[in-house]
Design a protein around this motif. Structure first.
Motif, mmCIF file in Angstrom:
data_model
loop_
_atom_site.group_PDB
_atom_site.id
_atom_site.type_symbol
_atom_site.label_atom_id
_atom_site.label_comp_id
_atom_site.label_asym_id
_atom_site.label_seq_id
_atom_site.Cartn_x
_atom_site.Cartn_y
_atom_site.Cartn_z
ATOM 1 N N HIS A 314 14.491 27.312 -27.029
ATOM 2 C CA HIS A 314 13.499 26.263 -27.261
ATOM 3 C C HIS A 314 12.139 26.905 -27.529
ATOM 4 O O HIS A 314 11.737 27.871 -26.854
ATOM 5 N N VAL A 315 11.437 26.350 -28.500
ATOM 6 C CA VAL A 315 10.159 26.930 -28.897
ATOM 7 C C VAL A 315 9.137 26.844 -27.778
ATOM 8 O O VAL A 315 8.369 27.785 -27.534
ATOM 9 N N PHE A 316 9.134 25.703 -27.051
ATOM 10 C CA PHE A 316 8.170 25.502 -25.973
ATOM 11 C C PHE A 316 8.873 25.110 -24.671
ATOM 12 O O PHE A 316 9.912 24.458 -24.696
ATOM 13 N N TYR A 317 8.268 25.544 -23.566
ATOM 14 C CA TYR A 317 8.654 24.991 -22.267
ATOM 15 C C TYR A 317 7.787 23.773 -22.053
ATOM 16 O O TYR A 317 6.556 23.858 -22.006
ATOM 17 N N MET A 318 8.434 22.605 -21.957
ATOM 18 C CA MET A 318 7.689 21.356 -21.817
ATOM 19 C C MET A 318 7.631 20.920 -20.370
ATOM 20 O O MET A 318 8.678 20.808 -19.699
ATOM 21 N N PRO A 319 6.434 20.656 -19.839
ATOM 22 C CA PRO A 319 6.323 20.182 -18.431
ATOM 23 C C PRO A 319 6.858 18.783 -18.300
ATOM 24 O O PRO A 319 6.901 18.052 -19.286
#
Length: 319
Positions: A314-319
């Motif tokens: 995944h490109v970003f770790y999303m909170p």
């Protein structure tokens, strides 16, 4: 064709208790068929008026007997109306059994709601979304709170649902939970779905939502001006979590992707096209339509900033 229906109360002579009291009985007559059942209480013969089928006098004991008689009569009449609605006909035996609960499985709203949520949870990850499951759980919780607050009970039989119940629930959401119109509208759609399940499988012979009117309000969400976008981009904070949220929001601005689409974005969705530029090739989660988005300099820098913090593809770790 409507049945002839009569309810009569009498004391059973020849079955006196040691203290002389007689058992109180209820006799049901439907189209000439007669059935009776015990009212589970005893009456002194001196208080019973055979002609009127009630206790005489104004003593506390007489008033308690008549209160019990009236309560049974109301409940029997309610059961009669339910049977007429669901089956179209009534017999004395069916009416007696319905009142006594013989052979009748009481289906309740929360029980059905919870069963639905358990089954729905099993489908999450396949053809259902966890966010929708959480919404069902939230509405189920609100119904439970409403029943305790307004009706002072833990659950309610499906056959007791009516338009008053629906309107009372909306009033509870607006006053006790301070929900706005669109939130109430969303909750009612969920509850209506649960009621539809009961109606479709025959557990509920009528529609309690009949006559209920509710619609969402049109909301002007507005937009950010160029100056406001610059203000967000230039916002400085020492809090890393806040900085990440700011960057992800800016990434959404420059790509047009929703939160769910950014969360699902993987490195496989980043492709260099024939023009030599980096593009996002993905499908929108909500509409399942394909999107091809050329990455500008700012979103590319945001991707590079968090590249070493990836936990997987995944490109970003999303909170």
């Amino acid at each position: 064709m409507r049945s002839t229906f009569r309810v009569l109360f009498y004391v059973k002579k020849g079955s006196a208790r040691p203290n002389g009291d007689l058992p109180l009985m209820c006799r049901l007559t439907v189209d000439g068929e007669v059935k009776q059942f015990s009212c589970k209480m005893d009456v002194p013969p001196r208080l019973w008026d055979v002609k009127n089928g009630r206790a005489t006098g104004k003593s506390v004991e007489a008033m308690q007997i008549n209160l019990a008689v009236d309560k049974i009569r109301v409940e029997v009449n309610r059961r009669y109306q339910e049977l007429m609605q669901s089956d179209g006909y009534v017999t004395a035996a069916k009416l007696r059994d319905a009142y006594l609960g013989i052979g009748v499985k009481q289906e309740t709203l929360l029980k059905l709601f919870e069963q639905h949520n358990v089954e729905y949870r099993k489908k999450v990850g396949f053809n259902r979304e966890v966010a929708t499951w959480k919404k069902y759980c939230c509405v189920c919780k609100r119904v439970r709170e409403f029943l305790a607050h307004t009706y002072h009970r833990e659950d309610i039989p499906l056959k007791e649902l009516n338009l008053t119940f629906i309107n009372d629930f909306e009033y509870f959401l607006r006053t006790e939970k301070k929900c706005r119109t669109n939130t109430v509208w969303g909750y009612m759609i969920v509850l209506k779905h649960i009621v539809a399940i009961a109606r479709n499988d025959g557990r509920l012979p009528f529609n309690p939502f009949s006559g209920y009117i509710n619609s969402p309000e049109s909301v002007d969400r507005g937009y950010l001006s160029q100056e406001e976008i610059k203000a967000v981009m230039n916002y400085k904070t020492a809090n890393k979590a806040h900085a990440r949220i700011r960057d992800l929001f800016v990434f959404s601005i420059f790509t047009g992707l929703a939160y769910a689409d950014v969360k699902n974005l993987t490195t496989d969705n980043l492709q260099t096209m024939f023009d030599g530029n980096l593009w996002i090739i993905t499908r929108r989660k909500k509409t399942n339509t394909e999107s091809r988005i050329r990455l500008l300099d700012i979103p590319k820098r945001i991707i590079e900033k968090y590249a070493d913090q990836r936990l997987d593809n995944h490109v970003f770790y999303m909170p």
